[in-house]
Write a protein that holds these residues in place. Structure first.
Motif, mmCIF file in Angstrom:
data_model
loop_
_atom_site.group_PDB
_atom_site.id
_atom_site.type_symbol
_atom_site.label_atom_id
_atom_site.label_comp_id
_atom_site.label_asym_id
_atom_site.label_seq_id
_atom_site.Cartn_x
_atom_site.Cartn_y
_atom_site.Cartn_z
ATOM 1 N N VAL A 151 0.791 -1.184 0.181
ATOM 2 C CA VAL A 151 -0.099 0.045 0.118
ATOM 3 C C VAL A 151 0.857 1.185 0.212
ATOM 4 N N ALA A 152 1.996 1.191 0.757
ATOM 5 C CA ALA A 152 3.069 2.308 0.662
ATOM 6 C C ALA A 152 3.433 2.583 -0.774
ATOM 7 N N GLU A 153 3.908 1.453 -1.430
ATOM 8 C CA GLU A 153 4.274 1.515 -2.737
ATOM 9 C C GLU A 153 3.335 2.385 -3.603
ATOM 10 N N ILE A 154 2.067 1.889 -3.547
ATOM 11 C CA ILE A 154 1.121 2.608 -4.333
ATOM 12 C C ILE A 154 0.982 3.896 -3.984
ATOM 13 N N ASN A 155 1.033 4.398 -2.590
ATOM 14 C CA ASN A 155 0.829 5.847 -2.498
ATOM 15 C C ASN A 155 2.256 6.619 -2.870
ATOM 16 N N MET A 156 3.412 6.000 -2.758
ATOM 17 C CA MET A 156 4.804 6.483 -3.244
ATOM 18 C C MET A 156 4.580 6.796 -4.842
ATOM 19 N N LEU A 157 4.040 5.846 -5.562
ATOM 20 C CA LEU A 157 4.014 6.158 -7.016
ATOM 21 C C LEU A 157 2.801 7.184 -7.258
ATOM 22 N N PHE A 158 1.943 7.062 -6.657
ATOM 23 C CA PHE A 158 0.752 8.140 -6.903
ATOM 24 C C PHE A 158 1.377 9.434 -6.583
ATOM 25 N N GLN A 159 1.744 9.589 -5.465
ATOM 26 C CA GLN A 159 2.398 10.999 -4.918
ATOM 27 C C GLN A 159 3.605 11.579 -5.999
ATOM 28 N N ARG A 167 2.136 19.744 -2.025
ATOM 29 C CA ARG A 167 0.644 19.242 -1.702
ATOM 30 C C ARG A 167 0.395 17.780 -1.238
ATOM 31 N N ASP A 168 -0.353 17.526 -0.437
ATOM 32 C CA ASP A 168 -0.546 16.081 0.038
ATOM 33 C C ASP A 168 -1.110 15.242 -1.164
ATOM 34 N N ALA A 169 -0.397 14.312 -1.414
ATOM 35 C CA ALA A 169 -1.088 13.341 -2.361
ATOM 36 C C ALA A 169 -0.954 12.008 -1.917
ATOM 37 N N TYR A 170 -2.240 11.463 -1.807
ATOM 38 C CA TYR A 170 -2.391 9.800 -1.372
ATOM 39 C C TYR A 170 -3.711 8.994 -2.039
ATOM 40 N N ILE A 171 -3.468 7.797 -2.001
ATOM 41 C CA ILE A 171 -4.696 7.278 -2.037
ATOM 42 C C ILE A 171 -5.035 6.556 -0.704
ATOM 43 N N SER A 175 -19.338 -1.472 3.860
ATOM 44 C CA SER A 175 -20.074 -1.685 2.697
ATOM 45 C C SER A 175 -18.957 -1.960 1.502
ATOM 46 N N ASN A 176 -18.229 -1.406 1.481
ATOM 47 C CA ASN A 176 -16.940 -1.829 0.443
ATOM 48 C C ASN A 176 -15.772 -1.294 0.600
ATOM 49 N N LEU A 177 -14.648 -1.847 -0.153
ATOM 50 C CA LEU A 177 -13.295 -1.317 0.178
ATOM 51 C C LEU A 177 -13.223 0.078 -0.264
ATOM 52 N N ARG A 178 -13.050 1.075 0.517
ATOM 53 C CA ARG A 178 -12.863 2.234 -0.122
ATOM 54 C C ARG A 178 -11.249 2.611 -0.773
ATOM 55 N N ILE A 179 -11.288 3.020 -1.994
ATOM 56 C CA ILE A 179 -10.055 3.467 -2.807
ATOM 57 C C ILE A 179 -10.362 4.590 -3.316
ATOM 58 N N SER A 180 -9.940 5.768 -2.593
ATOM 59 C CA SER A 180 -10.104 7.017 -2.898
ATOM 60 C C SER A 180 -8.843 7.910 -3.014
ATOM 61 N N PRO A 181 -8.535 8.320 -4.308
ATOM 62 C CA PRO A 181 -7.423 9.047 -4.447
ATOM 63 C C PRO A 181 -7.374 10.705 -4.216
ATOM 64 N N HIS A 182 -6.501 11.081 -3.333
ATOM 65 C CA HIS A 182 -6.667 12.690 -3.142
ATOM 66 C C HIS A 182 -5.402 13.481 -3.641
ATOM 67 N N ILE A 183 -5.602 14.805 -3.701
ATOM 68 C CA ILE A 183 -4.437 15.817 -4.051
ATOM 69 C C ILE A 183 -4.827 17.129 -3.294
ATOM 70 N N GLY A 184 -3.898 17.318 -2.320
ATOM 71 C CA GLY A 184 -4.311 18.579 -1.576
ATOM 72 C C GLY A 184 -4.583 19.766 -2.482
ATOM 73 N N GLY A 185 -5.117 20.673 -1.738
ATOM 74 C CA GLY A 185 -5.466 22.037 -2.355
ATOM 75 C C GLY A 185 -6.883 22.300 -2.388
ATOM 76 N N ILE A 212 -6.460 14.191 -10.571
ATOM 77 C CA ILE A 212 -6.568 12.991 -9.699
ATOM 78 C C ILE A 212 -6.836 11.953 -10.563
ATOM 79 N N THR A 213 -7.882 11.823 -11.376
ATOM 80 C CA THR A 213 -7.972 10.866 -12.274
ATOM 81 C C THR A 213 -6.890 10.550 -13.206
ATOM 82 N N PHE A 214 -6.209 11.385 -13.632
ATOM 83 C CA PHE A 214 -5.117 11.436 -14.589
ATOM 84 C C PHE A 214 -4.034 10.296 -13.599
ATOM 85 N N CYS A 215 -3.655 11.020 -12.680
ATOM 86 C CA CYS A 215 -2.503 10.255 -11.858
ATOM 87 C C CYS A 215 -3.020 8.982 -11.608
ATOM 88 N N PHE A 216 -4.239 8.867 -11.163
ATOM 89 C CA PHE A 216 -4.664 7.617 -10.400
ATOM 90 C C PHE A 216 -4.693 6.642 -11.691
#
Length: 579
Positions: free
Chosen positions: A431-439, A450-454, A461-471, A481-485
């Motif tokens: 999971v850390a590797e996923i976030n490092m790549l997205f960041q 800017r903070d960037a993480y997934i 009800s579900n596995l939440r997978i939600s990408p974020h970019i601060g600002g 966000i969609t592009f980076c994801f």
């Protein structure tokens, strides 16, 4: 990677792709007025064609629904695992149920055998197997859902959410497919889908119970359980009877002969009864038969003192001799009649024994088998019993779902949530590797400030997978966000054999995005393609290209031919104008 897209219509502008970054441009002609747009140039139509050739089912809200295109066949040439050169897939709008493939695609696993002409189902199964590396059992993920992430469709609002590809897609379904690409335990995530289906069914059934007739149609679990058991026993017995049934040739003739023998036996017994009565009468007559006495005359006359002369006595002797002769003849007749009657009784007894043996043999054959129409009737009874069992089983399952309590579903939710949470802890490094790549990708666009993480979290009800970019939350940032994801899961899936080596973005993804971010995004796509050996395809308007070239001087080198235009007659992708 994609190599070429073409059409059977010669007016269509064949597009050839190359490895790495590909930019398809739509120009605005000098004849265009201020109100003209390039929405009809065909940029989004290219996306629709790619989806169509790659097994898209319905053409809802697609330009390909247009009657002017129904005679067209579109072909896509692309790389394929195990194929030395490339594979060409062709699909006609007039015959959408099949896809022609050259060469044939039949992987070593033999899971899907695809001949030159494959069904769409076979084709998408092969895409899942070979491009996405699906295991044999892959419930919860589908090739079509994953392709909708790699090639987002604006007609289906595929860019409105980073995880979902159409508005009505359940979050449980969407995150299961994304989890597969990211290398998470998608099987655990798929458990949410089954739970969501149960909850949806429970809610519908709960709503249906408000109908007074519902209880009569469905029933209760306790009642239906016994009915299902009884119906199951009946089906099994009928199945055993059908399995043991043997059709006897000329069954009706055998049955008729058996009936005839039975009638003969009954008739002989009736004749025996009459002869036995006659024999009894004959025996009685023989027993009572005796000659009349004549001595009483002598005694009578002697007592009267009268002497009979010899002549008279001789006449009495003659009469007595006559009577004795008659009596002997009658006895002989009675004895002959009795013997004949007894013989008839013996003959009929022998006949009955013979008929009985024949009848027993016939009955054994009839008992062991039956007529064809009887066998057919038995099969019909079995089919009806099976249908009744299926109906009862369906009612039973419906009633059981209806009686499932919210507490049970809540318990299942809690169990799945705990399992997914434990799995995420075990995969913490991944999971850390996923976030490092997205960041890394987000930093390339917006810098390190800017903070960037997934956010990957197990919910009830579900596995939440939600990408974020601060600002500040703006349309431009949400698109990036969609592009980076997209770039994140495409790279991770490709590295681990779970995804293809291409990614396609429609120009609508860049609507409302600052030109600097567009330029940095396209530059990032070029770098990633070089690093990972991938292909990136994007469509742009020419004026956007001019604005962003200052951030990437090499951008024009990746513009591919032909350049589309908004010319009314022949400038678009299809080469002609249609409403």
């Amino acid at each position: 990677m994609f190599h070429q897209i073409r059409s059977s219509d010669e007016r269509f502008k064949t597009i050839t792709f190359k490895p790495g970054r590909n930019i398809l441009i739509a120009d605005k002609t000098t004849q265009s007025s201020g109100t003209d747009s390039r929405n009809g140039a065909g940029k989004s139509s290219l996306i629709e064609i790619l989806h169509f050739v790659l097994g898209m089912g319905r053409l809802t809200n697609s330009v390909l629904e247009n009657a002017a295109l129904q005679s067209d066949t579109f072909s896509l040439q692309l790389d394929w695992p195990g194929v030395p050169d490339s594979l060409t897939a062709s699909r006609s709008l007039s015959k959408r149920s099949r896809v022609n493939l050259a060469p044939d695609v039949a992987g070593d696993s033999g899971l899907v055998q695809i001949a030159g002409s494959a069904t769409v189902t076979e084709w998408t199964a092969a895409i899942g197997r070979d491009l996405f590396g699906f295991p044999v059992e892959h419930a919860g993920i589908s090739a079509r859902s994953l392709l909708s992430l790699y090639i987002r469709r604006v007609s289906q609002h595929g860019m409105d959410d980073p995880v979902k590809t159409f508005p009505n897609q359940s979050m449980a379904d969407a995150t299961t497919n994304v989890a597969y690409l990211l290398g998470l335990d998608w099987r655990l995530a798929a458990g949410y889908q089954e739970l969501a289906s149960r909850e949806s069914l429970r809610q519908k059934l709960k709503k249906a119970t408000k109908d007074p007739a519902f209880g009569l149609v469905v029933g209760t679990v306790s009642e239906l359980r016994g009915q299902v058991a009884a119906a199951t026993v009946r089906v099994r017995k009928l199945e055993e009877q059908v399995a043991a049934f043997r059709v006897v040739p000329e069954y009706e003739l055998l049955q008729a002969r058996a009936d005839e023998i039975d009638a003969q036996i009954r008739r002989t017994r009736a004749e025996d009864a009459a002869d036995r009565r006659n024999l009894q009468d004959l025996n009685d007559a023989l027993r009572d038969e005796h000659e009349p006495a004549a001595d009483y005359l002598r005694r009578a006359y002697r007592e009267l003192g009268i002497e009979l002369p010899d002549a008279v006595l001789r006449q009495y002797d003659d009469v007595q001799s006559f009577h004795q002769s008659v009596l002997a003849n009658r006895r002989s007749y009675l004895e002959e009649e009795a013997a004949a009657t007894a013989a008839r009784l013996d003959a009929r007894q022998a006949e009955r024994e013979h008929l009985g043996e024949e009848q027993a043999a016939l009955l054994r054959r009839l008992r062991d088998g039956g007529a064809l129409d009887a066998f057919t009737a038995l099969q019909e009874q079995l089919a009806l019993a099976r249908s009744q069992l299926q109906t009862l089983t369906t009612r039973f399952e419906t009633a059981r779902q209806l009686e499932a309590t919210q507490a049970e579903i809540k318990f299942e939710r809690s169990r799945i949530q705990q399992e997914v949470s434990r799995d995420l802890i075990e995969r913490e490094q991944h999971v850390a590797e996923i976030n490092m790549l997205f960041q890394r990708f987000a930093t390339a666009l917006y810098g390190p400030g800017r903070d960037a993480y997934i956010d990957i979290t197990a919910l009830d009800s579900n596995l939440r997978i939600s990408p974020h970019i601060g600002g500040r939350n703006s349309q431009g940032i949400s698109k990036m966000i969609t592009f980076c994801f997209d770039l994140t899961y495409a790279v991770l899936a490709h590295r681990n054999g779970r995804g293809p080596d291409f990614l396609v973005h429609d120009s609508h993804l860049f609507d409302g995005v600052d030109e600097r971010q567009i330029g940095e995004a396209l530059k990032l796509a070029s770098v990633v393609c070089l690093e990972e050996g991938m292909q990136y395809i994007a469509t742009l308007n020419s004026d956007d290209l001019a604005k962003i070239e200052q951030y990437d001087a090499s951008l024009s080198q990746d513009v591919i031919e032909p350049r589309l235009t908004d010319a009314f007659s022949d400038g678009g992708l299809f080469g002609f104008h249609f409403e």
